[in-house]
Write an enzyme that holds these catalytic residues in place. Structure first.
Site, PDB file in Angstrom:
ATOM      1  N   GLU A  19      -4.005   8.033  -4.165  1.00  0.00           N
ATOM      2  CA  GLU A  19      -4.478   7.241  -3.030  1.00  0.00           C
ATOM      3  C   GLU A  19      -4.593   8.075  -1.758  1.00  0.00           C
ATOM      4  O   GLU A  19      -5.256   7.667  -0.808  1.00  0.00           O
ATOM      5  CB  GLU A  19      -3.503   6.080  -2.817  1.00  0.00           C
ATOM      6  CG  GLU A  19      -4.146   4.758  -2.479  1.00  0.00           C
ATOM      7  CD  GLU A  19      -4.728   4.043  -3.685  1.00  0.00           C
ATOM      8  OE1 GLU A  19      -5.952   3.838  -3.686  1.00  0.00           O
ATOM      9  OE2 GLU A  19      -3.989   3.689  -4.611  1.00  0.00           O
ATOM     10  N   ARG A  62       0.849  -1.188   0.000  1.00  0.00           N
ATOM     11  CA  ARG A  62       0.000   0.000   0.000  1.00  0.00           C
ATOM     12  C   ARG A  62       0.889   1.243   0.000  1.00  0.00           C
ATOM     13  O   ARG A  62       1.967   1.256   0.616  1.00  0.00           O
ATOM     14  CB  ARG A  62      -0.864  -0.030   1.259  1.00  0.00           C
ATOM     15  CG  ARG A  62      -1.869   1.106   1.407  1.00  0.00           C
ATOM     16  CD  ARG A  62      -2.978   1.030   0.410  1.00  0.00           C
ATOM     17  NE  ARG A  62      -4.139   1.821   0.809  1.00  0.00           N
ATOM     18  CZ  ARG A  62      -5.111   2.143  -0.032  1.00  0.00           C
ATOM     19  NH1 ARG A  62      -5.073   1.753  -1.293  1.00  0.00           N
ATOM     20  NH2 ARG A  62      -6.156   2.844   0.376  1.00  0.00           N
ATOM     21  N   THR A 109      -9.444   0.462 -10.464  1.00  0.00           N
ATOM     22  CA  THR A 109      -8.634  -0.498  -9.692  1.00  0.00           C
ATOM     23  C   THR A 109      -8.673  -1.825 -10.445  1.00  0.00           C
ATOM     24  O   THR A 109      -9.346  -1.934 -11.464  1.00  0.00           O
ATOM     25  CB  THR A 109      -9.145  -0.578  -8.233  1.00  0.00           C
ATOM     26  OG1 THR A 109      -8.970   0.693  -7.638  1.00  0.00           O
ATOM     27  CG2 THR A 109      -8.458  -1.620  -7.383  1.00  0.00           C
ATOM     28  N   SER A 163      -8.006   1.088   3.197  1.00  0.00           N
ATOM     29  CA  SER A 163      -8.432   0.575   1.897  1.00  0.00           C
ATOM     30  C   SER A 163      -9.626  -0.352   2.057  1.00  0.00           C
ATOM     31  O   SER A 163      -9.920  -0.826   3.161  1.00  0.00           O
ATOM     32  CB  SER A 163      -7.260  -0.201   1.278  1.00  0.00           C
ATOM     33  OG  SER A 163      -7.669  -0.850   0.093  1.00  0.00           O
ATOM     34  N   SER A 164     -10.294  -0.618   0.943  1.00  0.00           N
ATOM     35  CA  SER A 164     -11.360  -1.631   0.925  1.00  0.00           C
ATOM     36  C   SER A 164     -10.946  -2.846   0.094  1.00  0.00           C
ATOM     37  O   SER A 164     -11.735  -3.787  -0.054  1.00  0.00           O
ATOM     38  CB  SER A 164     -12.633  -1.045   0.303  1.00  0.00           C
ATOM     39  OG  SER A 164     -13.067   0.064   1.039  1.00  0.00           O
ATOM     40  N   GLY A 213     -13.707  -1.873  -7.151  1.00  0.00           N
ATOM     41  CA  GLY A 213     -15.049  -1.315  -6.959  1.00  0.00           C
ATOM     42  C   GLY A 213     -15.214  -0.452  -5.730  1.00  0.00           C
ATOM     43  O   GLY A 213     -16.307  -0.379  -5.179  1.00  0.00           O
ATOM     44  N   GLY A 214     -14.129   0.184  -5.268  1.00  0.00           N
ATOM     45  CA  GLY A 214     -14.236   1.093  -4.121  1.00  0.00           C
ATOM     46  C   GLY A 214     -14.772   0.358  -2.906  1.00  0.00           C
ATOM     47  O   GLY A 214     -14.432  -0.794  -2.666  1.00  0.00           O
ATOM     48  N   ASN A 238      -6.080   4.139  -7.358  1.00  0.00           N
ATOM     49  CA  ASN A 238      -7.297   4.778  -6.868  1.00  0.00           C
ATOM     50  C   ASN A 238      -8.217   5.209  -7.999  1.00  0.00           C
ATOM     51  O   ASN A 238      -8.765   4.380  -8.687  1.00  0.00           O
ATOM     52  CB  ASN A 238      -6.994   5.925  -5.912  1.00  0.00           C
ATOM     53  CG  ASN A 238      -8.229   6.305  -5.086  1.00  0.00           C
ATOM     54  OD1 ASN A 238      -9.086   5.453  -4.866  1.00  0.00           O
ATOM     55  ND2 ASN A 238      -8.336   7.536  -4.666  1.00  0.00           N
TER      56      ASN A 238
HETATM   57  O1  DON Z   1      -8.023   1.132  -1.679  1.00  0.00           O
HETATM   58  C1  DON Z   1      -9.203   1.404  -1.900  1.00  0.00           C
HETATM   59  O2  DON Z   1     -10.127   0.989  -1.226  1.00  0.00           O
HETATM   60  C2  DON Z   1      -9.525   2.255  -3.104  1.00  0.00           C
HETATM   61  N1  DON Z   1      -8.407   3.065  -3.478  1.00  0.00           N
HETATM   62  C3  DON Z   1      -9.956   1.353  -4.215  1.00  0.00           C
HETATM   63  C4  DON Z   1     -10.470   2.158  -5.357  1.00  0.00           C
HETATM   64  C5  DON Z   1     -11.286   1.397  -6.287  1.00  0.00           C
HETATM   65  O3  DON Z   1     -11.553   0.229  -6.155  1.00  0.00           O
HETATM   66  C6  DON Z   1     -11.759   2.220  -7.401  1.00  0.00           C
HETATM   67  N2  DON Z   1     -12.810   1.646  -8.100  1.00  0.00           N
HETATM   68  N3  DON Z   1     -13.248   0.714  -8.465  1.00  0.00           N
END
Ligand code: DON
Length: 557
Positions: free
Chosen positions: A406, A93, A367, A438-439, A458-459, A387
C-alpha cells in the site's frame, strides 16, 4: 418543498415502523467469494449481527481471496447501527512505518527506483485489518472474536480449491511471489502458478488468526506474532519495528454525507478520497436538468463531472490527520456551481484547460468489497485491500501473512506516477505514521423506499463505479442491474474516457469523438461490485454479486 415536509415526516414514521417490522425479517450478504459469503451467513444464523458477520467475512475473504485483501493489509468498514441510527467509518488503513520518509523510494539522483514501493517488504505499510476486526468485534459484535474468526481459521487449516481468478492474478505476480520463499511455499504449486482446483492450505496463517482470536489486538501487534513479523521484514531489508506494530490504532471517522436529489449518499471519509470525489461529482450533477438530456448528453455530462471531481482529488487530497484538506469548500455550493457552469454540453473540456495539478490514473484489478444487511437493519459496507494483486508478494517466514504494498498509494515523488499511473502532490507525500490516500469507497444509499449497501474494488475506478451504481440505484435499478451495468470512467488525467465493452453504442462513440473526447476502449471489464438492498416497505432484501467476478450473494428470509 416546505409544504411537503409534514408528509415526509409521516412517511418517515411509517418507514421506521416498517423497518422495525423488518426486525424479524431478512438479511443478506454479498462478497467476492462463495466461502466468504457462507462465513457471513453462518455467523448471522448463529445469532451474530451484521458487525459479527463483517468480521467473519473480512477474515474469511483474507483466507480465500489472498490476492485481494488480508490481515497483512487494511481497509475501510462503513457501519450503520440500526439502534442508534448512527453511521461510522472504521479506518483500518495501513500507516507508513516510523522509519519511512518522503524520499525513501528515490535513488541518489532523486529518481524513483522502479518497483521498490510495489514489491517486497519495503513496500508494506503497517497493517490495519487485524486491529479493525478486533475493534469491530469487541465494540459492536454480539459474538466473541473467536466465534467470528472460526470459519476463516477452518478454511485456512482445511484448505480450499483455488479458482481462475487466483490463477490469472498469480500469473501476473508470479515472479514477485517466487522471490519470497515463504510466500512461494504457500501460494505456488511447486514454484508454478497453480491450476484452478489446486488446494491452498495456510496453516501458519491459521495460527496467527488463532492468536488474534484469543488475544485480540495484542495477538497480532505485540508478542510472538509481532516479533516474527518484524524479524522477517527486517531480515529481508524492510524497516518495520515492534513499536510500529504496537502503536498502530484504528481511527473512527465521520463518513462523508451528501444529498443527491431525494437520495442520501453516505461514503468513505479521508484518507479515502472516495466520499469526497463522489460528492463533488454528485453536487455538479444535481445542478443539471438530467431529465431534459438525451442518453448521449447524459453520458457526456457524467464524464465531465468525473473529470472535475478527480482533478480535485489530485490537487487537494491526503490524510487529513496530516494535511489540511479544504473539505467544506470542496463540498460547498459555490464550488459545485463553478464546476457545473464550466461544463459545455456541446464539447469536451480538455483536462489541460483545467488548472493544472499532478495527477492520477490507476489500472487496478484487485482489492475486495462486501456488503451486509442484518435482520435488524444494521449494515456494513467494507472495501479492503493489500493493493496490487497478492500485495507486495512478501510473507515473513513462519507467519503466513502476505504483506500489502500500500506504500505505493503515497506519492513517491511529485509528478511521478505510481503503479496505477497515479501522480500525487504534497498532500499525499510519505511521512511516518501517515495513511496513504485511497480510492476505496464503501457506501450506503438511501431513498424514500430503499436502502443499498454497495462498493467495489478497482483502483481509482472504484469511485466512478460507485457513482454510476448510485445513479442506477436512484433511477430504480435492481441489485442485479446495478452490479452488471457496463461502466465508463474519466479521471482527469490521462485525458480520456475509458469504457467497458457495450458501455457506448457505435453511434455514441462517434458522437463523443465529435464533441472532442478521447476514447480508450479497455477491451475488457473491470470491477467486482457487491450490493445488498433493503426494500423499506416490504422488508425484503435483494442482493447481487458482480457477474464479472466469482462472488456470491445470499439472502436469509
Ligand atoms: O486504496 C486504494 O485506493 C488502492 N490500494 C485500491 C487498489 C485496488 O482497488 C486494486 N484494484 N482493483
Amino acid at each position: 418543498m416546505k409544504a411537503a415536509q409534514p408528509v415526509l415526516r409521516i412517511l418517515l414514521f411509517f418507514s421506521c415502523l416498517l423497518l422495525s417490522s423488518h426486525a424479524a425479517g431478512a438479511a443478506g450478504v454479498a462478497s467476492a467469494h462463495p466461502l466468504a459469503t457462507k462465513a457471513g451467513i453462518e455467523i448471522l444464523e448463529k445469532g451474530g449481527n451484521a458487525f459479527d458477520a463483517a468480521v467473519a467475512v473480512t477474515a474469511a475473504i483474507a483466507v480465500v481471496e489472498p490476492s485481494g485483501s488480508g490481515i497483512g493489509g487494511g481497509g475501510f468498514w462503513l457501519m450503520h447501527d440500526a439502534f442508534t441510527g448512527k453511521n461510522i467509518m472504521v479506518d483500518g488503513r495501513e500507516t507508513a512505518p516510523g522509519k519511512a520518509h518522503r524520499d525513501m523510494y528515490l535513488d541518489e539522483a532523486g529518481e524513483v527506483i522502479p518497483n521498490l514501493s510495489v514489491d517486497g517488504p519495503l513496500a508494506a505499510g503497517i497493517p490495519g485489518e487485524p486491529a479493525a476486526i478486533a475493534w469491530i468485534s469487541s465494540v459492536h459484535g454480539n459474538l466473541s472474536l473467536a466465534e467470528n474468526l472460526a470459519p476463516a481459521i477452518r478454511y485456512a487449516e482445511e484448505g480450499f480449491a483455488v479458482g481462475e481468478h487466483y490463477q490469472r492474478l498469480m500469473q501476473f505476480r508470479h515472479e514477485v511471489v517466487k522471490a519470497s520463499p515463504a510466500a512461494a511455499a504457500i501460494f505456488l504449486d511447486d514454484g508454478n502458478v497453480p491450476e484452478p482446483g489446486w488446494i491452498l492450505r495456510q496453516p501458519d496463517l491459521a495460527k496467527v488468526l488463532r492468536a488474534l482470536a484469543i488475544e485480540g489486538f495484542d495477538g497480532f501487534y505485540r508478542g510472538e506474532v509481532a516479533e516474527t513479523l518484524v524479524h522477517g521484514v527486517q531480515e529481508a531489508g524492510g524497516i518495520w519495528t515492534l513499536e510500529d506494530l504496537a502503536d498502530y490504532r484504528v481511527r473512527i471517522r465521520e463518513p462523508i454525507e451528501v444529498q443527491y436529489r431525494d437520495m442520501k449518499v453516505t461514503s468513505a471519509a479521508l484518507p479515502s478520497s472516495g466520499g469526497l470525489v463522489m460528492a463533488i461529482a454528485l453536487n455538479q450533477l444535481a445542478k443539471v436538468e438530467l431529465d431534459t438530456l438525451d442518453e448521449l448528453a447524459h453520458k457526456h455530462v457524467l464524464v465531465e463531472t468525473m473529470r472535475r471531481a478527480y482533478r480535485d482529488r489530485a490537487a487537494y487530497m491526503g490524510d487529513s490527520d496530516f494535511v489540511d484538506v479544504p473539505i467544506a469548500r470542496l463540498l460547498g455550493d459555490e464550488h459545485a456551481t463553478n464546476l457545473q457552469q464550466s461544463i459545455s454540453i456541446s464539447k469536451a473540456t480538455p483536462s489541460s484547460d483545467l488548472e493544472p495539478v499532478h495527477q492520477d490514473n490507476p489500472k487496478g484489478s484487485d482489492t475486495t468489497h462486501f456488503s451486509i444487511i442484518d435482520n435488524e437493519g444494521n449494515r456494513v459496507s467494507a472495501t479492503l485491500s493489500i493493493n496490487y494483486p497478492f500485495g507486495s508478494g512478501f510473507v515473513p517466514p513462519g507467519t503466513g501473512v502476505l504483506l500489502n504494498d500500500e506504500m505505493d498509494d503515497f506519492s513517491s515523488k511529485p509528478g511521478v506516477p505510481n503503479v496505477y499511473g497515479l501522480v500525487g502532490n504534497e498532500a499525499n507525500a510519505i511521512a511516518p505514521g501517515k495513511r496513504m490516500l485511497s480510492s476505496m469507497s464503501p457506501t450506503f444509499l438511501e431513498t424514500e423506499d430503499r436502502i443499498a449497501v454497495i462498493g467495489t474494488p478497482g483502483g481509482s475506478r472504484i469511485i466512478s463505479m460507485v457513482l454510476q451504481g448510485a445513479l442506477a440505484f436512484h433511477a430504480g435499478a435492481s441489485a442485479e442491474k446495478i452490479v452488471s451495468k457496463p461502466r465508463i470512467h474519466h479521471q482527469y488525467l490521462p485525458d480520456r474516457i475509458q469504457y467497458e465493452p457495450d458501455a457506448f453504442t457505435a453511434k455514441e462513440i462517434v458522437q463523443l469523438y465529435v464533441k472532442g473526447h478521447q476514447l480508450h476502449p479497455r477491451g475488457r471489464t473491470w470491477g467486482n461490485m457487491h450490493t445488498v438492498i433493503l426494500n423499506k416497505a416490504s422488508g425484503e432484501i435483494e442482493a447481487a454479486s458482480d457477474p464479472r467476478g466469482e462472488g456470491q450473494a445470499s439472502v436469509i428470509e
